[in-house]
Design a protein around this motif. Structure first.
Motif, mmCIF file in Angstrom:
data_model
loop_
_atom_site.group_PDB
_atom_site.id
_atom_site.type_symbol
_atom_site.label_atom_id
_atom_site.label_comp_id
_atom_site.label_asym_id
_atom_site.label_seq_id
_atom_site.Cartn_x
_atom_site.Cartn_y
_atom_site.Cartn_z
ATOM 1 N N GLU A 84 0.980 2.656 -1.688
ATOM 2 C CA GLU A 84 1.002 1.936 -0.429
ATOM 3 C C GLU A 84 -0.421 2.010 0.274
ATOM 4 O O GLU A 84 -0.944 1.088 0.972
ATOM 5 C CB GLU A 84 2.118 2.354 0.366
ATOM 6 N N ASN A 88 -2.859 -0.912 1.127
ATOM 7 C CA ASN A 88 -3.411 -1.144 2.597
ATOM 8 C C ASN A 88 -4.833 -1.366 2.521
ATOM 9 O O ASN A 88 -5.407 -1.977 3.320
ATOM 10 C CB ASN A 88 -2.948 -0.136 3.620
ATOM 11 N N ARG A 91 -5.978 -4.437 0.948
ATOM 12 C CA ARG A 91 -5.434 -5.751 1.819
ATOM 13 C C ARG A 91 -6.026 -5.879 3.171
ATOM 14 O O ARG A 91 -6.466 -7.109 3.431
ATOM 15 C CB ARG A 91 -3.820 -5.402 1.932
ATOM 16 N N HIS A 92 -5.894 -4.868 3.845
ATOM 17 C CA HIS A 92 -6.369 -4.729 5.201
ATOM 18 C C HIS A 92 -7.838 -4.453 5.500
ATOM 19 O O HIS A 92 -8.506 -4.676 6.550
ATOM 20 C CB HIS A 92 -5.480 -4.042 6.083
ATOM 21 N N GLY A 129 5.075 -0.931 5.498
ATOM 22 C CA GLY A 129 4.369 0.085 4.543
ATOM 23 C C GLY A 129 4.347 1.232 5.027
ATOM 24 O O GLY A 129 4.673 2.379 4.429
HETATM 25 MG MG LIG Z 1 0.943 -2.245 3.837
#
Ligand SMILES: [Mg+2]
Ligand SMILES: Nc1ncnc2c1ncn2[C@@H]1O[C@H](COP(=O)(O)OP(=O)(O)OP(=O)(O)O)[C@@H](O)[C@H]1O
Length: 170
Positions: A84, A88, A91-92, A129
């Motif tokens: 996770e 992240n 993705r972020h 998440g």
């Molecule tokens: Mg996440």
């Protein structure tokens, strides 16, 4: 989704979801194994994922790490926390470099993930998440702290008591 994904990051997220589903469907609670074996699996998956999105993985594992046996639940929690964290970061944060460090500190094991991405927004709108990472850390009798990253993005740090694995006396 994986093969028609518009970007490598999107394909990576789809793969991570598939892997989570595989774990759930097969009722795999993770494979029990020694810490070094579990970390080797996590490293292999992480390396593959970061390669897919053309990001660099720095994996720094202390040579003097104890090597306790982890049960299947502990192995799964560790794996899912790192998965996770990497999801992240890709993705972020659009991370291009991610460092994972694992080292002993007294009776604890420190595992940290530092990305070089955008950093968290001021007000984090919690998805599932981060919440899941905290509850998995609690199951490991651990905690997760978040700080600014060494490379400008985000760092998350897991402190894992080795006593919980039977590696040292409580
Ligand atoms: Mg996440
Ligand atoms: N490494 C990171 N860099 C920047 N922002 C982050 C990072 N990790 C988390 N965040 C921020 O924290 C928020 C919450 O993360 P969380 O993982 O809980 O939810 P999510 O990724 O949006 O959704 P999901 O439930 O699918 O995980 C994110 O939406 C993002 O804004």
């Amino acid at each position: 989704m994986i093969y028609t994904a518009p970007t490598p990051a999107f394909a990576d997220q789809a793969r991570a979801v598939v892997q989570n589903l595989r774990d759930a469907v097969s009722r795999l609670r993770g494979e029990p194994g020694t810490l070094s074996n579990v970390l080797a699996d996590i490293e292999a998956e992480s390396r593959q994922r970061l390669w897919t999105v053309e990001a660099e993985l720095l994996w720094e594992q202390a040579a003097d790490l104890p090597d306790p046996q982890l049960d299947s639940g502990q192995a799964l929690h560790l794996h899912r926390i790192v998965r996770e964290g990497i999801s992240n970061a890709i993705r972020h944060a659009a991370a291009k470099r991610l460092r994972v460090r694992i080292r002993p500190d007294g009776g604890q094991l420190l595992l940290d993930l530092s990305d070089d991405g955008f950093g968290p927004p001021d007000a984090i709108q919690g998805g599932r998440g981060v919440q899941g990472m905290h509850s998995r850390a609690a199951e490991l009798q651990s905690r997760i702290d978040r700080t600014p990253g060494t490379f400008g993005g985000t760092k998350i740090m897991l402190r894992f008591p080795l006593a919980a694995t039977g590696a040292v006396s409580p």
